[in-house]
Each structure stands twice: as structure tokens, then as C-alpha cells.
Design a protein around this motif. Structure first.
Motif, PDB file in Angstrom:
ATOM      1  N   GLU A   1       0.850  -1.188   0.000  1.00  0.00           N
ATOM      2  CA  GLU A   1       0.000   0.000   0.000  1.00  0.00           C
ATOM      3  C   GLU A   1       0.883   1.234   0.000  1.00  0.00           C
ATOM      4  O   GLU A   1       1.895   1.282   0.702  1.00  0.00           O
ATOM      5  N   CYS A   2       0.508   2.209  -0.797  1.00  0.00           N
ATOM      6  CA  CYS A   2       1.223   3.486  -0.774  1.00  0.00           C
ATOM      7  C   CYS A   2       0.294   4.571  -1.296  1.00  0.00           C
ATOM      8  O   CYS A   2      -0.748   4.280  -1.896  1.00  0.00           O
ATOM      9  N   ASP A   3       0.669   5.806  -1.037  1.00  0.00           N
ATOM     10  CA  ASP A   3      -0.083   6.934  -1.585  1.00  0.00           C
ATOM     11  C   ASP A   3       0.588   7.383  -2.874  1.00  0.00           C
ATOM     12  O   ASP A   3       1.814   7.564  -2.918  1.00  0.00           O
TER      13      ASP A   3
ATOM     14  N   SER B   1       4.416   7.659  -1.751  1.00  0.00           N
ATOM     15  CA  SER B   1       4.709   7.852  -0.333  1.00  0.00           C
ATOM     16  C   SER B   1       4.256   6.622   0.455  1.00  0.00           C
ATOM     17  O   SER B   1       3.165   6.097   0.209  1.00  0.00           O
TER      18      SER B   1
ATOM     19  N   ASP C   1       4.270   6.130   4.024  1.00  0.00           N
ATOM     20  CA  ASP C   1       3.621   6.216   5.341  1.00  0.00           C
ATOM     21  C   ASP C   1       2.861   7.543   5.442  1.00  0.00           C
ATOM     22  O   ASP C   1       3.087   8.473   4.659  1.00  0.00           O
ATOM     23  N   GLU C   2       1.952   7.608   6.393  1.00  0.00           N
ATOM     24  CA  GLU C   2       1.041   8.750   6.504  1.00  0.00           C
ATOM     25  C   GLU C   2       1.780  10.056   6.788  1.00  0.00           C
ATOM     26  O   GLU C   2       1.466  11.100   6.209  1.00  0.00           O
ATOM     27  N   HIS C   3       2.787   9.985   7.656  1.00  0.00           N
ATOM     28  CA  HIS C   3       3.568  11.177   7.985  1.00  0.00           C
ATOM     29  C   HIS C   3       4.231  11.754   6.726  1.00  0.00           C
ATOM     30  O   HIS C   3       4.194  12.970   6.484  1.00  0.00           O
TER      31      HIS C   3
ATOM     32  N   THR D   1       3.357  11.341   3.607  1.00  0.00           N
ATOM     33  CA  THR D   1       2.334  11.878   2.695  1.00  0.00           C
ATOM     34  C   THR D   1       1.920  13.289   3.103  1.00  0.00           C
ATOM     35  O   THR D   1       1.899  14.209   2.270  1.00  0.00           O
ATOM     36  N   GLU D   2       1.599  13.466   4.382  1.00  0.00           N
ATOM     37  CA  GLU D   2       1.136  14.774   4.859  1.00  0.00           C
ATOM     38  C   GLU D   2       2.241  15.826   4.760  1.00  0.00           C
ATOM     39  O   GLU D   2       1.988  16.970   4.366  1.00  0.00           O
TER      40      GLU D   2
ATOM     41  N   GLN E   1      -4.795  12.438  -5.776  1.00  0.00           N
ATOM     42  CA  GLN E   1      -4.200  11.555  -4.776  1.00  0.00           C
ATOM     43  C   GLN E   1      -4.982  10.251  -4.755  1.00  0.00           C
ATOM     44  O   GLN E   1      -6.205  10.256  -4.846  1.00  0.00           O
TER      45      GLN E   1
ATOM     46  N   ARG F   1      -4.903   6.047  -3.041  1.00  0.00           N
ATOM     47  CA  ARG F   1      -4.298   4.988  -2.226  1.00  0.00           C
ATOM     48  C   ARG F   1      -4.146   3.762  -3.111  1.00  0.00           C
ATOM     49  O   ARG F   1      -5.132   3.224  -3.622  1.00  0.00           O
TER      50      ARG F   1
END
Length: 335
Positions: free
Chosen positions: A199-201, A303, A305-307, A309-310, A326, A328
């Protein structure tokens, strides 16, 4: 009234190399759509929201791409013993903002859109390979200098691994032989779907600078050598493997390699905005690069991980780079 739509596309890897026969690229469909409505009518009426006027089939420079697509589909219908009858066609969705194109392959998208609309009007179903061939034939007849990779992504509407064909050879066939014969032949391309095992963004950043792809391609094509081609091919193959194995470190490294290869090909590919877009991923569990011809338009990022990405989104926003899209990505979505 029949409605159809087509998406855009962006390159992950293989830009410029894919202009050579037998080369490889990784291309992602972007679900930003052009839409068409079509119905039989007493007379021809073709309208696109790119322009402030409609036309019939009298040649119009503004509508030449659409009109030539209609003419080729007319030839295809004739092969099947059917006749093109007058219709009304409306196209909406410019893939641009304030007169600035996003660089998502709008010319390829409009060709596929018109073909899909006409085939739907005649209740004809074709597979994605034949749709790709029809769209490619139109662009080849127009002398288009692209690889047709954009069509591969747009037709498949997925993340695809594309191997290019010999465009000069197929263009010669189209000149010398009838359409039905050429469409039945093996062109030597392949389009296969890639399913990342992680999984990635996936992020698309728009620089708001317009790139003129055909001019860029002509200029930079002269710099393509055997070393670049073999490096690009090997990197794309390994990147597809890394995605299918879910190897994050390898994906980041290989996307970086793709980016370096492009920079080595020409300094014009990375504008200062695209360089900033790419460098914004530094220090994060993410990687970013230009996409397509470069010289403006869009860049992409993956990206993990969530950090990251943000943080990346905030950095882009501070640089004036617009987050255009964007998604997922991950094997869980497909199950």
C-alpha cells in the motif's frame, strides 16, 4: 443519448526511452475524465468545450484531430459493412485550468473518447487491444511523434507495463494497405497490468507551468543513446518487479534512478518547479520525480507512510505546487 468517458495518464518510468521500438514504460491511468455524449441526428454537429463554436464535418483546423478520428472510425465501420450516419457529439472536460493544460495526455484521451463514443453509437464492442490500435492509427496518420504510451494507459485505465512498437513500420503499413489488414496484423506491442504488492499513496503535483511536449520531444530525442536506452529498460523491469514484490526501499531507489537518467538526458526536463517538487520528498519515506516529457506540467510521488504523505503535501503547497490528484494504491483495493 449515449455517454462515454476516458481518463488521463501519467508516466512513472520509461519516458523518452519509450520512443524507441521495443522499449518499456510504466504508465498510470489518472481518473480525471473527458466525457462525451453522442446521438444520431439529421446533420453532423461536433462540439468540444475546448472551443466556443461547433462544427460539422467540413474540415476545421481546431477540430482536425476529432474529425480525422471520425473519418478513420468511418473506414472501420465500412470494413464491417456499416455506413457512418450523421450524429451530434458533445465533448466536455478540458484537462486544464485557466487555459493551462495539466499534461495528462488530453490529445490521446480525446481520440480514444471519440472512438468509444462512435463504437457505442453503433453498438460495437471491441477489446482494449483493437481500441489501442485504432487510436494509434489515427495519431500515426497525423504524423504524431509520441510513443503511444499515453494511449496504452488511457485504454487500459490502470497501472500498465507497456512495450512500444515500431511506429515507422506501422505507419508505412497504414499508407500501403487497407485498414482491416493492418488492424489484424501483430504490431509487436504489449500492454499488461501491474498490481503493486504493497500500500502506498500516489500523488500528482501540478507545477502550473505548461510544457510543449512535441517540441521538447523533438529537441531531447537527439540526446537518446544506447546507454540511456539499456539503462532505462533495465530500471523499468526492476521497478515493476519491486512493485510486485512490495519492496519499498528498492522502489524508492529505482524511481530515483529513473529520475537521474532523465536529468542526464537533458537539463531542460527538470524546471526549477519540477526540481522542487522532486526534492520535497527528501528525508521522507517517499520518492518524487517529473512525469512525461518534463519542462513543466506534472510530477508524481509515491509515499509509504502517513507522515511522509502529509509532510510532502504541505511542502508542495508551500512551494505553490497544486495537489492535482491523490490515490491509495495497494493490493487490498483489488481484492
Amino acid at each position: 443519448m449515449i455517454a462515454v468517458k476516458t481518463c488521463g495518464k501519467l508516466y512513472w518510468a520509461g519516458e523518452y526511452a519509450i520512443l524507441e521500438p521495443g522499449q518499456l514504460a510504466l504508465i498510470k491511468a489518472i481518473p480525471i475524465y473527458m466525457k462525451a455524449e453522442i446521438a444520431f441526428s439529421d446533420s453532423y454537429r461536433i462540439y468540444s468545450d475546448m472551443f466556443d463554436f461547433a462544427v460539422d464535418m467540413t474540415p476545421s483546423p481546431a477540430y482536425s484531430l476529432i474529425q480525422e478520428t471520425i473519418a478513420l472510425v468511418g473506414d472501420f465501420l465500412a470494413v464491417r459493412g456499416q455506413t457512418l450516419r450523421p450524429f451530434s457529439l458533445e465533448i466536455r472536460g478540458k484537462m486544464e485550468r485557466e487555459g493551462k493544460k495539466f499534461g495528462l495526455g488530453s490529445s490521446g484521451s480525446v481520440v480514444v473518447l471519440v472512438i468509444k463514443a462512435l463504437l457505442a453509437l453503433y453498438d460495437i464492442t471491441v477489446d482494449s487491444e483493437l481500441l489501442f490500435k485504432l487510436a494509434s492509427a489515427i495519431l500515426l496518420k497525423r504524423g504524431d511523434n509520441g510513443s503511444m504510451g499515453d494511449l496504452a494507459g488511457i485504454v487500459a485505465e490502470d497501472l500498465v507495463f507497456y512495450q512500444s512498437f515500431d511506429r515507422k513500420k506501422i505507419a508505412a503499413w497504414l499508407e500501403e494497405e487497407n485498414l482491416a489488414t493492418v488492424l489484424e496484423r501483430d504490431w509487436g506491442f504489449s500492454i499488461s497490468q501491474v498490481q503493486p504488492a504493497l500500500e502506498c499513496d500516489f500523488l500528482v503535483g501540478w507545477t502550473k507551468e505548461v510544457a510543449v511536449s512535441s517540441d521538447m520531444v523533438k529537441q531531447i530525442k537527439q540526446n537518446i543513446n544506447q546507454s540511456f536506452l539499456s539503462s532505462s529498460k533495465a530500471t523499468v523491469v526492476t521497478l515493476v518487479e519491486a512493485l510486485e514484490q512490495g519492496n519499498v526501499e528498492k522502489i524508492i531507489e529505482l524511481v530515483g534512478t529513473v529520475s537521474q537518467l532523465l536529468e542526464g538526458l537533458s537539463p531542460d526536463i527538470y524546471t526549477s518547479s519540477l526540481r522542487q517538487l522532486k526534492e520535497a520528498s527528501q528525508g521522507l519515506l517517499a520518492v518524487a520525480k517529473s512525469s512525461g516529457a518534463g519542462g513543466g506540467d506534472c510530477g508524481i510521488a509515491l509515499s509509504f507512510d502517513e507522515h511522509s504523505t502529509e509532510t510532502l503535501k504541505n511542502r508542495w503547497a508551500n512551494l505553490g505546487i497544486e495537489l492535482l490528484y491523490q490515490e491509495r494504491i495497494g493490493h487490498d483495493d483489488k481484492s
